[in-house]
Each structure stands twice: as structure tokens, then as C-alpha cells.
Motif scaffolding. Structure first.
Motif: not given
Length: 291
Positions: A14-15, A18-20, A22-23, A219, A222, A268
Motif C-alpha cells: 500500500h505504501l 500510493f506513496q512512492y 506517485p512521486m 513538520h 505543516n 518537503n
């Protein structure tokens, strides 16, 4: 052990998806993105978005506001769950302690849409309880959310109220793991409750505090998108507009996807740099750190 790795496989997949994956889209930060040409077909812009970024007064203002709001949240919000955990630890009435802890968790599970709606009603100049008390004592109603003076304090207070219980969980767990023998030794030496908290509890949970502080520093840019988006308005843009809301307006309202990607990439990269630098500083002065 194989079963544990099998359980870990799904979150890792999943990580990765959906996280790597799309980078790769961060490439548009270096291009004049055109939907018809696609990411790879769009022309390179030679860092023009980053040049524009630091010449944009609105972005500089958003950066300043983000640092102010995040800095105040760090100053007042970071110690709050630690203090709350220490106070819970000192409670002797077990049933009341569990009730207090459970009630403090509830705001975390409410979305900022709900919390913002509640806050708007509480501080409303026409029907809010706060302004009712002010007028009761002869004062004039105050439009708190439209005031540059009161907007940031409301942001800080509402953030602490919403997250203090949930954030205290890790500190409560650390306190519970402290050996009772240390407290017994402190009592034999004549330490009172405050001295036991200061000389036993806090030093024992210091590694956890340091790690959480390092992660919080990373963060710092943020400012709390959901919170600010649901509470701010054009009257307080000067003090309430943060990087995340700026990216939202530029990217999703003005459809400048490439420029908003450049802003996000900048944020980031700064976060990673702060994480590494803070961790190295802490490692030089103690044996604790994220790695």
C-alpha cells in the motif's frame, strides 16, 4: 516470523503504490506542465517556478505565517500532551483517570469540519457563548475569526484541545513502563510527588520526548491545512494564509499544477533537511535520536 513478514507485506505494498509510485509526478515542478502534452511531453522550464516562488509576495507571506503558526504550536502544543500525561499519572482515583483519558481522546476523532463548525458557533458575535459573556459584562461583541489579533490564538488553542489527548498516548505508555522501584526509592529518599515527576518520570521518558520533538521539527512547514482551511477567511489572510492553503488555491483553484508542485517540493525538501539536521544535533549531545 514468516507470518509477521506476511502481515507486513500488505501495508508495504500500500505504501509503495500510493506513496512512492506517485512521486514521479514531482517532475512537473521543473516543467511548464500542459495536460494535453502530459508529464513527459511538457517542456522543461529551467527552475522558473522556483525563481517565481521566491519573488512572490503572497508565498513569502504564507511562509512567514506557516513558521509563526507552526512555531507557536511547537511552543505550546508540544509540551501540552507531556504535561497532560504527567497529570494523569498523578491521579489516584482510577475510574476518574480512565474517564478523563477516554474523554480527552474523543476530539481527535472529529474532523476539522466538525470542530471548526463548533468553534464558529462558540465565538460567533451574534450567538456565541464567548461573546454572550463579554456583553454580559458590558463589552462589545468581538468577531474573533475575522480579527488578525485573535485568529492565531484560536488556531493554537483549538489545535491543543483537539489533539492533546491523542498525542499523550505515547507518553502515558512510556510512563507506565517505568519501574515502580524507582518511585519507591524516591519515596525512601523523601521525594514528594513533584520531585518524583521531575527527577524520575521526565528523565525516564526523555528519549521518547526527544524523538517526538525531532519528528515535530520536520513538520514545521505543516501549519495544519484542514484546520486553517475551515477557519480562515479573506479578512485574516495576512496572518492566517499558510503554505498548504496557498498551494490549494494555486493548484486546485487556479489550476497551476506545476507551480503548486514546486511549492510542495520546496516544503518537503526543507522538512527532510530539518529532520536530518535536528537529529544530528541531538545525537551530538545525547545518545538518543531517530536513527
Amino acid at each position: 516470523m514468516k507470518l509477521l513478514y506476511a502481515m507486513l507485506l500488505l501495508p508495504v505494498i500500500h505504501l509503495f503504490i500510493f506513496q512512492y509510485i506517485p512521486m514521479y509526478g514531482v517532475i512537473i515542478a521543473f516543467k511548464d506542465f500542459n495536460i494535453a502534452q502530459g508529464i513527459w511531453g511538457s517542456p522543461w522550464n529551467r527552475f522558473e517556478h522556483f525563481v517565481t516562488l521566491f519573488n512572490d509576495f503572497i508565498f513569502i507571506r504564507a511562509l512567514r505565517n506557516t513558521l509563526i503558526i507552526s512555531g507557536l504550536k511547537l511552543l505550546f502544543g508540544f509540551p501540552a500532551p507531556i504535561l497532560f500525561a504527567l497529570l494523569l499519572n498523578e491521579m489516584k482515583w482510577l475510574r476518574f483517570k480512565k474517564l478523563t483519558q477516554s474523554v480527552s481522546f474523543l476530539p481527535h476523532f472529529m474532523s476539522w469540519v466538525v470542530v471548526a463548525s463548533m468553534l464558529i458557533e462558540v465565538v460567533s458575535p451574534e450567538r456565541g457563548v464567548v461573546n454572550y459573556i463579554i456583553t454580559l459584562f458590558g463589552g462589545d461583541p468581538v468577531h474573533f475569526l475575522a480579527s488578525k489579533l485573535y485568529f492565531i490564538p484560536l488556531i493554537i488553542i483549538s489545535d491543543i484541545w483537539k489533539e492533546v489527548g491523542w498525542a499523550s498516548i505515547i507518553y502515558i505508555a512510556s510512563i507506565v513502563s517505568i519501574s515502580p522501584d524507582l518511585y519507591e526509592a524516591g519515596e525512601m529518599d523523601g521525594a514528594n510527588r513533584f520531585q518524583k515527576a521531575w527527577y524520575i518520570t521526565i528523565p525516564s521518558i526523555m528519549p521518547v520526548i526527544i524523538i517526538m520533538f525531532i519528528l515535530r521539527i520536520s513538520h514545521i512547514l505543516n501549519g495544519g491545512f484542514d484546520q486553517v482551511l475551515n477557519l480562515y477567511n479573506p479578512l485574516v489572510y495576512e496572518v492566517g494564509d499558510i503554505i498548504d492553503t496557498y498551494v490549494y488555491r494555486v493548484g486546485l483553484v487556479q489550476f497551476k499544477f506545476d507551480y503548486s508542485a514546486a511549492v510542495g517540493l520546496f516544503k518537503n525538501v526543507v522538512g527532510v533537511i530539518l529532520l536530518v539536521v535536528t537529529n544530528q544535533i541531538v545525537r551530538r549531545h545525547s545518545e538518543h535520536g531517530v536513527w
